[in-house]
Scaffold this active site. Structure first.
Site, PDB file in Angstrom:
ATOM      1  N   LYS A   1       1.019  -1.227  -0.043  1.00  0.00           N
ATOM      2  CA  LYS A   1       0.161  -0.042   0.090  1.00  0.00           C
ATOM      3  C   LYS A   1       0.836   1.033  -0.098  1.00  0.00           C
ATOM      4  O   LYS A   1       1.927   1.444   0.834  1.00  0.00           O
ATOM      5  CB  LYS A   1      -0.786  -0.008   1.164  1.00  0.00           C
ATOM      6  CG  LYS A   1      -2.165   0.766   0.875  1.00  0.00           C
ATOM      7  CD  LYS A   1      -3.133   0.170  -0.047  1.00  0.00           C
ATOM      8  CE  LYS A   1      -4.238   1.115  -0.379  1.00  0.00           C
ATOM      9  NZ  LYS A   1      -5.153   0.350  -1.382  1.00  0.00           N
ATOM     10  N   GLY A   2       0.522   2.152  -0.637  1.00  0.00           N
ATOM     11  CA  GLY A   2       1.325   3.324  -0.995  1.00  0.00           C
ATOM     12  C   GLY A   2       0.697   4.799  -0.956  1.00  0.00           C
ATOM     13  O   GLY A   2      -0.727   4.606  -1.059  1.00  0.00           O
TER      14      GLY A   2
END
Length: 860
Positions: free
Chosen positions: A102-103
């Site tokens: 996840k970014g």
């Protein structure tokens, strides 16, 4: 250490002492073993990007920080949200091939004031480019089929070139931007780097995320015996018709009565909407380039309702609004109205907008990490809806979900409800990877590839929605088993903890003392808790299968074709077999199938009963599934949606699951799985069919009457005649492999062995014992193992006694009489004792005695 690194980077950038070459940012890796004194562990790998224009975080794999590290500035919410999304993503990724990541990025130079939407979009887009370029600059690549590490980057983990972008919050339209960067950098994935875009699947047009979540909604209502395709139902929601999840969700049924909704701008209240007219209006808003609730035709809103701005100081309460929302007085603030919407009685509360709106009663708003919605958040104990569909991420905290479930609300988790989006992205990426081979060798042009992708849209959606259907079904079955499975679930948690794969505190799962208290209250795990275990069980099993030779087994390798649309398997089978992620896809498919069908505790349960490895259990699973044609059985039950009561349908699914669990142990103990599954499955499939064909003439009168009565009962419940007959017969086929095994060893026809087997069962009244044993619900883990052991011992004795009877040369009742004559006194004594046990109220200890008596007789 983190703050020191940030200060060094900040000073370096200000003085221009260092100028990053490959991106307008400095990116670095931090490993968890570098910061042992921090109050909570950070993920295994965390990448920060920091520049004058953008700050970003990218998390991959490993355990997630407990609450996250806290910065002393306004980035608290940003970091907390990314960590929360990472937790959801790890669980959601159980249905896809990679472990996932996840970014997020924080644009630091957005125009102020925020009045120019285009200027904001331009700066946000450029910030996104910085973030993606920075991540690619430290990511492994594949060049000429070899993994190549980036220059000037210290690698502390293994090779990892698999890095893809799944469009998400705020970047849903950025796929082409990311793919352009990928192509510029010659990244091996090309335009498979970012799903969606001009040559991919548009999630909003497909409505795939909402459709997946709607599968969960339909299951909840189906099990409440409400057919929402025909029965109007009230909905309160978060979002507006321009949004993907909310908009597509509110177009799923013609029976929706959307009585209240809100987004970040406006509030809609429609106390008594006309389902058909309001559906048409929602469709009109959905098709507008941009829309808000202010665009809703006010003439279509029922008396007393309206659209109100959240910027207003107060809202005048009409009698209709006050009655609908349970508000007193003549006026209320927008915040009060929104809180009332969240707490109002409704059939469905539909989450389709960004934000966390429900917490547990014992949680503080500060701990939620969504300060923008502190003023309108409500406690789970105040919810009065019947069903929740969490189409958006993090609509409710996990502790809030658990509390709501304990109070009778039907819900899952966001990771279960909205997994269809990430599942579609995963399929798209892997389809493109597969098709890159025929594109390279000239069999397929890029234009033809894009056309094929378009042609397969419906098939891709069907594959994805099937996962949503099966995952929610698995939760329902595990929830149905209740205390019966609590010991196995507790054992699963212990196994995962011992392997370092689960932290119960992080996932809000109960510890030993709390589980003991729940047993006393006759309460098992809630659906939200089961949802977490479902995902962890899949991830753990997938890892074990990857470390085994299962993905290389020719028979189990057929799972590869199940993953892709049939058009792919038919036209480019070689491209699938040479897929770079072939082993991972097979392991993922098999893990999903096993846990969906057998429940979260499947592997822990069977391993404890048999000592088998995950690889052995996988082979036995395939043998049972295919020998009994369980996919066909389950399709027959699926076809009963809306035709029979929810509990009847779930009972049929449970019947198939019980058969699976029972025969898994049988195949592991009695079949030689090491010689290949092809011949084994074919042999037992044929034998089970022969047993089924022999039943009409082989069954004793009492057993035949019971089968006929069950078929009639199913038909009266709404099942068509043929499936009703099939499911009435299924319990009698549980022991079919025993009959086949006896036939193999005695060299006698299956039909004759079948008649003898059921005659022996009737002679000792073992059918009654086994039926009574099925009613025992042990809550202790070891009691359950003891029960299973006793039943297995009875099965072994039945098989050996049948073989002895068949050896007399007779069959059926005649074989029983012939076997009885030489030892009538001893056999009659044991038979009398077994009959007394069958009639005396069965317990585990009595069952063990019966098993011992029959075992002694079989030895003799």
């Amino acid at each position: 250490i983190l703050r020191l690194l940030r200060s060094i980077v900040d000073a370096t950038l200000r003085t221009n002492a260092f100028a990053p070459q490959s991106a307008e940012a400095l990116a670095f890796k931090i490993q968890s073993n570098m910061v042992p004194t921090l109050p909570a562990p950070i993920p295994y790998r965390e990448i920060w990007v920091y520049s004058p224009r953008v700050e970003g975080i990218h998390l991959r794999g490993g355990p997630v920080a407990r609450g996250g590290l806290r910065w002393s500035d306004r980035r608290d919410d940003f970091r907390t949200e990314i960590l929360g999304l990472m937790k959801a993503q790890l669980v959601k990724n159980a249905v896809i091939v990679p472990t996932g990541a996840k970014g997020g990025f924080y644009a630091k130079q957005l125009p102020s004031p925020a009045v120019d939407r285009d200027a904001w979009l331009a700066e946000g887009t450029e910030s996104y480019r910085i973030f993606i370029r920075s991540l690619l600059s430290i990511t492994d690549n594949i060049v000429d089929d070899k993994v190549v590490h980036p220059d000037q980057v210290v690698i502390r983990d293994g090779e990892d070139p698999y890095f893809v972008v799944a469009a998400d919050k705020g970047t849903a339209t950025f796929s082409d931007i990311a793919n352009t960067i990928s192509l510029e950098r010659n990244f091996w994935l090309g335009d498979a780097f970012a799903s969606g875009g001009s040559a991919g699947y548009d999630h909003k047009k497909m409505g795939i995320t909402a459709r997946g979540a709607w599968e969960a909604v339909r299951r909840h209502f189906r099990e409440l015996d409400i057919d929402i395709t025909r029965t109007p139902f009230t909905v309160a929601g978060i979002g507006d018709m321009s949004g993907d999840v909310f908009g597509n969700g509110m177009l799923r049924e013609r029976t929706i009565k959307l009585v209240a909704a809100f987004d970040h701008r406006d509030i809609l209240v429609d106390p008594d909407p006309d389902p058909e007219k309001s559906l048409a209006e929602r469709q009109r808003l959905f098709e507008l380039p941009r829309s808000s609730w202010q665009d809703y035709d006010k003439a279509l809103i029922s008396p007393g309702g309206g659209v109100f701005s959240r910027a207003a100081k107060e809202i005048k309460l009409t009698p209709e609004i006050a009655s609908l929302l349970g508000l007193a007085g003549e006026k209320a603030t927008p915040q009060e109205v929104i809180k009332a919407i969240l707490k109002m009685p409704a059939d469905l509360l539909w989450f389709g907008g960004i934000g966390t709106y429900v917490r547990a009663s014992q949680e503080s708003d500060e701990s939620v990490g969504d300060r923008a919605n502190d003023a309108i958040r409500v406690a789970a104990g105040d919810l009065r809806c019947r069903v929740i569909g969490e189409g958006a991420n993090l609509g409710i905290t996990q502790r809030g979900r658990i509390e709501a479930a304990m109070r009778g609300v039907k819900l899952n988790t966001d990771a279960i409800d909205n997994s269809a989006g990430v599942n579609t992205s995963d399929l798209e990426v892997n389809i493109k990877i597969a098709l890159s081979a025929p594109v390279r060798d000239g069999r397929l042009s890029t234009q033809a590839r894009d056309s094929l992708l378009t042609e397969m849209t419906g098939d891709v959606a069907a594959l994805v929605l099937r996962n949503n259907y099966l995952q929610t079904l698995s939760l329902s079955l595990t929830e149905r088993r209740g205390l019966e499975d609590l010991g196995f679930l507790q054992r699963l948690m212990q196994v995962l903890e011992a392997k370092g794969e689960l932290d119960r505190t992080v996932e809000f799962l109960p510890e030993g003392m709390e589980i003991a208290e729940r047993r006393k209250r006759m309460q098992s795990l809630t659906r939200p808790e089961l949802a977490v275990l479902l995902a962890y069980a899949k991830l753990s099993l997938k890892s074990e299968l990857l470390d085994s030779d299962v993905p290389d087994d020719p028979y189990l390798g057929r799972e590869l074709a199940r993953y892709f649309p049939q058009a792919m398997s038919a036209r480019f089978p070689d491209a699938l077999q040479k897929h770079r992620l072939r082993r991972e896809i097979i392991a993922t498919q098999l893990a999903n199938s096993m846990i969906n069908r057998g429940g979260p505790a499947l592997v822990a349960r069977i391993a404890d009963e048999t000592g088998a490895s995950a690889a052995g259990i996988a082979a036995a699973f395939a043998a049972v599934r295919d020998s009994y044609d369980m996919p066909g059985l389950n399709e027959d039950i699926n076809a009963l949606d809306g035709k029979v009561a929810g509990d009847v349908q779930l009972g049929l699914y449970a019947q198939v699951q019980n058969l699976l669990l029972d025969r898994l142990v049988w195949f592991l103990r009695n079949a030689d799985l090491s010689k290949g599954l092809d011949g084994l499955v074919e042999h037992y499939r044929k034998g089970i069919a022969e047993v089924a064909a022999a039943l009409d003439s082989a069954l004793p009168e009492e057993t035949a009457a019971a089968r006929a009565a069950w078929a009639v009962e199913l038909a009266m419940a709404g099942a068509p005649d043929e499936p009703a007959q099939r499911f009435a017969t299924l319990p009698l086929l549980t022991t079919a492999p025993d009959i086949v095994l006896v036939a193999d060893r005695t060299k006698m026809p299956v039909a004759e062995v079948t008649a003898t087997y059921f005659a022996a069962e009737a002679f000792f009244r073992l059918d009654r014992i086994i039926t009574a044993a099925g009613e025992i619900r042990p809550t202790d883990y070891f009691d359950r193992l003891a029960l299973n052991r006793a039943l297995d011992s009875i099965g072994n004795a039945k098989r050996r006694i049948t073989a002895a009877m068949v050896a007399t040369g007779a069959s059926g009742q005649a074989a029983v009489e012939a076997w009885l004559q030489p030892h009538a006194t001893e056999i009659d004594r044991i038979r009398t004792a077994v009959h007394e046990i069958a009639a005396s109220g069965l317990t585990i200890s009595k069952l063990s005695v019966a098993a011992s008596l029959l075992g002694d007789l079989a030895k003799g």
